[in-house]
Each structure stands twice: as C-alpha cells, then as structure tokens.
Scaffold this active site. Structure first.
Site, PDB file in Angstrom:
ATOM      1  N   HIS A  77      28.694 -41.423  13.411  1.00 49.50           N
ATOM      2  CA  HIS A  77      29.742 -41.263  12.388  1.00 49.50           C
ATOM      3  C   HIS A  77      29.603 -42.382  11.365  1.00 49.50           C
ATOM      4  CE1 HIS A  77      33.666 -40.409  10.645  1.00 49.50           C
ATOM      5  NE2 HIS A  77      33.925 -41.713  10.696  1.00 49.50           N
ATOM      6  N   TYR A 117      14.646 -17.122  -3.780  1.00 51.67           N
ATOM      7  CA  TYR A 117      14.859 -18.568  -3.660  1.00 51.67           C
ATOM      8  C   TYR A 117      14.104 -19.385  -4.706  1.00 51.67           C
ATOM      9  CZ  TYR A 117      10.434 -19.784  -1.207  1.00 51.67           C
ATOM     10  OH  TYR A 117       9.138 -20.007  -0.884  1.00 51.67           O
ATOM     11  N   ASP A 121       0.788 -16.540   5.144  1.00 53.29           N
ATOM     12  CA  ASP A 121       1.353 -15.553   4.209  1.00 53.29           C
ATOM     13  C   ASP A 121       0.553 -14.257   4.119  1.00 53.29           C
ATOM     14  OD1 ASP A 121       3.230 -17.462   3.660  1.00 53.29           O
ATOM     15  OD2 ASP A 121       2.846 -17.561   1.503  1.00 53.29           O
ATOM     16  N   ALA A 142       5.925 -22.122   4.581  1.00 58.11           N
ATOM     17  CA  ALA A 142       4.884 -23.045   5.033  1.00 58.11           C
ATOM     18  C   ALA A 142       5.044 -23.423   6.503  1.00 58.11           C
ATOM     19  CB  ALA A 142       4.915 -24.294   4.162  1.00 58.11           C
ATOM     20  N   GLY A 151      -5.079 -27.998   0.850  1.00 56.95           N
ATOM     21  CA  GLY A 151      -3.620 -28.030   1.048  1.00 56.95           C
ATOM     22  C   GLY A 151      -2.962 -26.754   0.554  1.00 56.95           C
TER      23      GLY A 151
HETATM   24  P1  FAD Z   1      -1.666 -20.680   0.902  1.00 48.48           P
HETATM   25  O1  FAD Z   1      -0.923 -21.942   0.893  1.00 48.48           O
HETATM   26  O2  FAD Z   1      -1.460 -19.726  -0.210  1.00 48.48           O
HETATM   27  O3  FAD Z   1      -3.197 -21.070   1.018  1.00 48.48           O
HETATM   28  C1  FAD Z   1      -4.205 -20.103   0.946  1.00 48.48           C
HETATM   29  C2  FAD Z   1      -5.486 -20.799   0.522  1.00 48.48           C
HETATM   30  O4  FAD Z   1      -6.571 -19.891   0.681  1.00 48.48           O
HETATM   31  C3  FAD Z   1      -5.486 -21.211  -0.946  1.00 48.48           C
HETATM   32  O5  FAD Z   1      -5.824 -22.578  -1.052  1.00 48.48           O
HETATM   33  C4  FAD Z   1      -6.543 -20.310  -1.585  1.00 48.48           C
HETATM   34  O6  FAD Z   1      -7.254 -20.945  -2.649  1.00 48.48           O
HETATM   35  C5  FAD Z   1      -7.463 -20.040  -0.398  1.00 48.48           C
HETATM   36  N1  FAD Z   1      -8.231 -18.784  -0.495  1.00 48.48           N
HETATM   37  C6  FAD Z   1      -7.757 -17.550  -0.817  1.00 48.48           C
HETATM   38  N2  FAD Z   1      -8.742 -16.638  -0.739  1.00 48.48           N
HETATM   39  C7  FAD Z   1      -9.862 -17.303  -0.359  1.00 48.48           C
HETATM   40  C8  FAD Z   1     -11.196 -16.911  -0.100  1.00 48.48           C
HETATM   41  N3  FAD Z   1     -11.592 -15.635  -0.190  1.00 48.48           N
HETATM   42  N4  FAD Z   1     -12.098 -17.870   0.249  1.00 48.48           N
HETATM   43  C9  FAD Z   1     -11.713 -19.174   0.365  1.00 48.48           C
HETATM   44  N5  FAD Z   1     -10.463 -19.595   0.136  1.00 48.48           N
HETATM   45  C10 FAD Z   1      -9.549 -18.677  -0.207  1.00 48.48           C
HETATM   46  N6  FAD Z   1       7.514 -22.598   1.646  1.00 48.48           N
HETATM   47  C11 FAD Z   1       8.306 -23.398   2.413  1.00 48.48           C
HETATM   48  O7  FAD Z   1       8.242 -23.296   3.648  1.00 48.48           O
HETATM   49  N7  FAD Z   1       9.141 -24.320   1.850  1.00 48.48           N
HETATM   50  C12 FAD Z   1       9.257 -24.461   0.508  1.00 48.48           C
HETATM   51  O8  FAD Z   1      10.021 -25.290   0.031  1.00 48.48           O
HETATM   52  C13 FAD Z   1       8.471 -23.635  -0.325  1.00 48.48           C
HETATM   53  N8  FAD Z   1       8.530 -23.751  -1.670  1.00 48.48           N
HETATM   54  C14 FAD Z   1       7.746 -22.962  -2.445  1.00 48.48           C
HETATM   55  C15 FAD Z   1       7.853 -23.090  -3.828  1.00 48.48           C
HETATM   56  C16 FAD Z   1       7.077 -22.300  -4.649  1.00 48.48           C
HETATM   57  C17 FAD Z   1       7.202 -22.450  -6.140  1.00 48.48           C
HETATM   58  C18 FAD Z   1       6.150 -21.361  -4.080  1.00 48.48           C
HETATM   59  C19 FAD Z   1       5.294 -20.508  -4.956  1.00 48.48           C
HETATM   60  C20 FAD Z   1       6.038 -21.230  -2.708  1.00 48.48           C
HETATM   61  C21 FAD Z   1       6.835 -22.027  -1.876  1.00 48.48           C
HETATM   62  N9  FAD Z   1       6.780 -21.922  -0.490  1.00 48.48           N
HETATM   63  C22 FAD Z   1       7.581 -22.700   0.294  1.00 48.48           C
HETATM   64  C23 FAD Z   1       5.888 -20.944   0.182  1.00 48.48           C
HETATM   65  C24 FAD Z   1       4.629 -21.652   0.744  1.00 48.48           C
HETATM   66  O9  FAD Z   1       3.967 -22.312  -0.310  1.00 48.48           O
HETATM   67  C25 FAD Z   1       3.726 -20.637   1.401  1.00 48.48           C
HETATM   68  O10 FAD Z   1       4.457 -19.930   2.375  1.00 48.48           O
HETATM   69  C26 FAD Z   1       2.536 -21.314   2.064  1.00 48.48           C
HETATM   70  O11 FAD Z   1       1.765 -22.034   1.132  1.00 48.48           O
HETATM   71  C27 FAD Z   1       1.638 -20.277   2.759  1.00 48.48           C
HETATM   72  O12 FAD Z   1       0.584 -20.937   3.367  1.00 48.48           O
HETATM   73  P2  FAD Z   1      -0.814 -20.207   3.654  1.00 48.48           P
HETATM   74  O13 FAD Z   1      -1.665 -21.241   4.294  1.00 48.48           O
HETATM   75  O14 FAD Z   1      -0.591 -18.934   4.343  1.00 48.48           O
HETATM   76  O15 FAD Z   1      -1.393 -19.823   2.225  1.00 48.48           O
END
Ligand code: FAD
Length: 475
Positions: A450, A189, A318, A326, A46
């Site tokens: 409403h 944010y 990201d 997300a 997740g």
């Molecule tokens: P991630 O969720 O970062 O997942 C990447 C995964 O890859 C991780 O599990 C990591 O362990 C794994 N990984 C990394 N390198 C390797 C490797 N070499 N081999 C195997 N696995 C690896 N976004 C919103 O849209 N709404 C919100 O309300 C929101 N609130 C947030 C609040 C906080 C405090 C933070 C920090 C972020 C928030 N975000 C929010 C941003 C959101 O969490 C990210 O944009 C989102 O998680 C990005 O998803 P992703 O799948 O690209 O990466």
C-alpha cells in the site's frame, strides 16, 4: 532449389525474425540444435514488433504522455510556460530504443550459436528453401523448418497507401513533423493508440469507422469509455462511415465520406492513417511445394504443438490464427523450438491477455462479462473504482476500474478487465491467478503493498466476495 545452387544443411531453419522467430531460434540453439534464422529485411532483426509495432509505438506513446502532462499539470502546481516538441529528437530517442533492443537480440542469437542469413525464403520442398539475397541466392535444407513470417496491413482500395499522405502504421511511427490534421481509418487498438498519441502531440485527430461502435469485439462499456476519453482529448468521430474516395492536393487529401444514414461530406486532412487490421502473408512462401495447409482466411493451420500438416514444418506467431500479439508469438516460439527437439511442449496457456496503451490504458484477460452472458455461464463479479484508490488519486489518475469475474460456487477466477493507469502492468496478476487456478480468496488473502495500483485487484476480489472494506456495503 535453383539448379547448380550451393546448398547448406542445418537442423532447424526459422523463417522470420519477429518475436515468434527470434525466440524460436534462440530456444532451439539453447537446446543444442544447429539453427539458421532467415530474415528478409537486412535491418529488420526483431520483426514488426521491434521496428514498426509494439516498441516504437510505446516509445512515442510515452513521449506524448510526458508532453501532455507537461502542459496539463497546473492543478498539481506545475506551471510550464513553454513546452515544445522536437519531433526529430523524439524520433532519435525512439530509434535509440530500437537499436539497443536489436543489438540485444543479435547478441542473444550469437550466444545461442544461431546463424543469421538475410534474404527472402521460399519453399522448394518440405525440407528445402531457396533464399533470395540482395546480390545472390542460396539453398538451405533442414530437418525442421519453422515459419514465423507474420502478416501485412490491410488496405482500403479507395485510398491506397502512398507512404506520404496515406500512411500505414509503419510510416506514421516515423513522422518527423506532426500533421496539423490526421484522419484515422479504423476502430481497433492501433487506431485508438495512435489517436491518443497524435492528439496529444498536437494533431487534430478524426476517427472514421464503418462500425456503429469502436472496439466492437470488446465489452460495449469499454468502447463507450474509450470514445468518451478520446472526445475529452478533442478527438472527433465519424461512425457508420465509408471513405468513398480521397483526392490528394497540395495541403494533403480531401476525404469524401458517406454515413449509413446517407450524410455526405468532404473533409480535408493533412494525412490519413489506415489501420483496418492485418492479414497473414503466405502467397510468396511457396507453400504449394509442401504439405502445409492454410485456412479460408490464409492462416497456416497448426495443432497445439505448432505443427502443420507437413511433418517437417511448424508455424508460429501472426501467420497462424489467434490474437495477433507479440506475447503470443513469443510463447509459440518457445513451444515450436522445444517440439523440434522432441520435448512434450504444447500451447496449453489458458488465456492470452490483451492491452490497449490508450489513456487510460485498458487490459483484459480470460472470460469477459459479454462472453459469459452470451454463453449463459453463471458468474459473480466485483468491481473497484480507481477513484477510491489512494495511489490513483495521489498520481492524479482517478479514471478507471478493476473488474474480476469468478465462478459463483468455487470462486475460481475466470477473467478480469482493468481500465486505468498501469493496467498493462497489472493484468498479469489476474492472468497468473487464472493459470494457477486461484480463487477470489487467494488474491484477497495475499497482502498487496500500500499504496499501489495493484491493491485495486485485491479490492475487486473482495468486492466479488461482498467483503470489501473500502466500498460501502462491502461491494
Ligand atoms: P513479425 O513481427 O511480423 O515478424 C515477421 C518477420 O518475418 C519480419 O521481420 C519479416 O521481414 C520476416 N519475413 C516475412 N516473410 C519472409 C520471408 N519469406 N523470408 C524471410 N523473412 C520473412 N503486439 C503486442 O503484443 N503488443 C503491442 O503493444 C503491439 N503493438 C503494435 C503496434 C503496431 C503499430 C503494430 C502494427 C503491431 C503491434 N503489435 C503489438 C503486434 C505485434 O507487432 C505482432 O503481433 C508481432 O510482431 C507478430 O510477431 P511475428 O514474429 O509473428 O511476426
């Protein structure tokens, strides 16, 4: 691949199980591909969003709002003589939410036939990965590899993270006791959401930021309103300020601050949250063994199909340049999976909404007034205040407004900004309107129930058309 290492072959490997990765894996599985999902964190299915980001932060924000409302609803006839916060119980609640959703993702991956491997993946070549597991290593080869490895927190060199006094968002979301005083370095944010949350939980929060304003990449009025609201809750601001050093002691940390005007002060805090943005993390991926390229800021370069410059490799979420959110990550996950099976999918969304879960919430989508003014784009706009909405007043949430921007000739809706309760839920109506090419008349001609908050969107569209019956003079 390490010499002698056992290697398995699959159609698609997804690296990273965040919202980008797990969605890509499920979709590719649904489309009949043999998929392996690799996640380095053994309890991290997740990703950041589920374990240290969106979900835990929103669970704590909800709890903080309930706690605050308990003690601030006297004018609605609610007298709570003693409201106390059991933070350990709050954390249990948060963990139970995470657990339910993690199990849900696991079940969906199983149903889609996705194999999960826990370990850190590194490219050996465009089609080969070396996986470092807790007690073992393995090799994986695949026709297509989707990188979804997210980013990492930026640090402040003057106060490095220690997990106890100087915290990342990950650690602050796990606190089992509320610090009496909390400094938050940052003005984005996450800083705003955590300031609201911890001030409501009972911390004395101070926001320290380098810039002259908070939320500097947004409409200036939004930043001003956010600051005013936070100040009403008791939050203090240090703008144009650098944290020169921090000295830890038994009580926490003394921060030595210096403003642009040369004012120097030392302020004691129990804890500091550093929330100064996130950056892509590509160093340990072994990308040099592939043809995938990164830009000058470290993001993996992709086209609208999420394909990198290596024909075997895609990248999503990201780790690519764009709003680090997300919902964008999930959208890209579906595209990448569909592109892997040869479907004609591409990133063709016109807009990506943004939300700050502050009090009041702020949400925006599409063109904003400062962008329009800067680019010389002509537009008409309409605004409707929450103070004129029966639903907002009845819920004692009178602060906020809905603003829509539209083309002056065609009346096509170009953008919207909502500040107020439930903005996060309402913004999708304006996003849908933009995607569908709706005009102001389409929204105003749609009967909205409403009394609801969403009526304010209809009213704002009517205000842009100068025919709003609930505003004097129609606008
Ligand atoms: P991630 O969720 O970062 O997942 C990447 C995964 O890859 C991780 O599990 C990591 O362990 C794994 N990984 C990394 N390198 C390797 C490797 N070499 N081999 C195997 N696995 C690896 N976004 C919103 O849209 N709404 C919100 O309300 C929101 N609130 C947030 C609040 C906080 C405090 C933070 C920090 C972020 C928030 N975000 C929010 C941003 C959101 O969490 C990210 O944009 C989102 O998680 C990005 O998803 P992703 O799948 O690209 O990466």
């Amino acid at each position: 691949m390490v010499v002698g290492e056992m290697s398995e072959h699959t159609d698609v490997v997804v690296i990273g199980s965040g919202p980008a990765g797990y969605v890509a894996a499920i979709r590719a599985g649904q489309l009949g591909k043999m998929v392996t999902l690799v996640e380095k964190d053994p309890v991290g299915l997740g990703g950041l969003c589920l374990h240290h980001g969106c979900i835990p932060s929103k669970a704590l924000i909800h709890t903080a709002n309930v706690f605050w409302d308990c003690t601030h609803s006297k004018d609605q006839g609610i007298n709570v003589s003693l409201a106390t916060l059991d933070m350990q119980k709050t954390q249990e609640f948060k963990r139970s939410v995470i657990e339910k959703l993690t199990n849900g993702i696991k079940a969906l991956l199983d149903k889609a036939g996705v194999d999960i491997v826990y370990g850190r993946a590194e490219f050996v070549s465009s089609t080969e990965l070396h996986i470092e597991q807790e007690h073992d290593t393995m090799g994986l080869t695949a026709d297509k590899i989707i990188i979804a490895t997210g980013g990492k927190e930026n640090t402040l060199p003057t106060i490095p993270f220690d997990g106890k006094t100087v915290l990342r968002s990950t650690e602050i979301l796990d606190l089992e006791t509320i610090p009496s005083s909390l400094a938050i370095a940052g003005s984005g944010y996450i800083a705003m959401e955590m300031a609201h949350t911890f001030q409501k939980f009972g911390s004395k929060v101070t926001i320290i930021h380098r810039s002259p304003t908070i939320l500097s990449n947004m409409d200036a009025k939004v930043g001003e309103l956010m600051q005013r609201q936070l100040e009403n809750f008791g939050v203090t601001f240090w703008k144009n300020t650098e944290i020169i050093t921090g000295e830890k002691n038994a009580r926490g940390i003394d921060l030595h601050l210096e403003t642009k005007e040369g004012v120097k002060e030392t302020v004691p805090f129990e804890k500091v949250l550093v929330a100064v943005g996130r950056s892509p993390q590509t160093e340990l991926l072994g990308l040099k063994n592939t043809q995938a390229k990164i830009d000058e800021r470290g993001y993996i370069i992709i086209n609208e199909k999420c394909q990198t410059s290596d024909p075997h490799i895609l990248a999503i979420g990201d780790i690519t340049n764009g709003p680090a959110l997300a919902h964008r990550a999930m959208y890209m996950g579906k595209i990448a999976a569909e592109v892997c099976v040869g479907l004609p999918s591409a990133f063709d969304a016109q807009v990506v909404p943004g939300v700050i879960y502050s009090d009041p919430e702020m949400a925006w989508v599409g063109m904003q007034e400062p962008d329009a003014v800067k680019s010389g784009r002509s537009f008409i706009s309409g605004t409707f205040p929450y103070s004129a909405s029966g639903r907002s007043l009845g819920a004692n949430r009178p602060i906020g407004f809905v603003k829509v921007l539209a083309d002056p000739n065609s009346h096509l809706i170009l953008g919207g900004l909502i500040v107020g309760a439930h903005a996060s839920d309402m913004i999708a109506e304006l996003g849908l309107a933009i995607e569908m090419g709706a005009r102001l008349e389409d929204v105003s001609g749609t009967i909205h129930p409403h009394p609801t908050y969403n009526e304010a969107i209809l009213e704002a569209c009517e205000s842009a058309l100068k025919k709003c019956v609930h505003l004097p003079g129609g606008k």
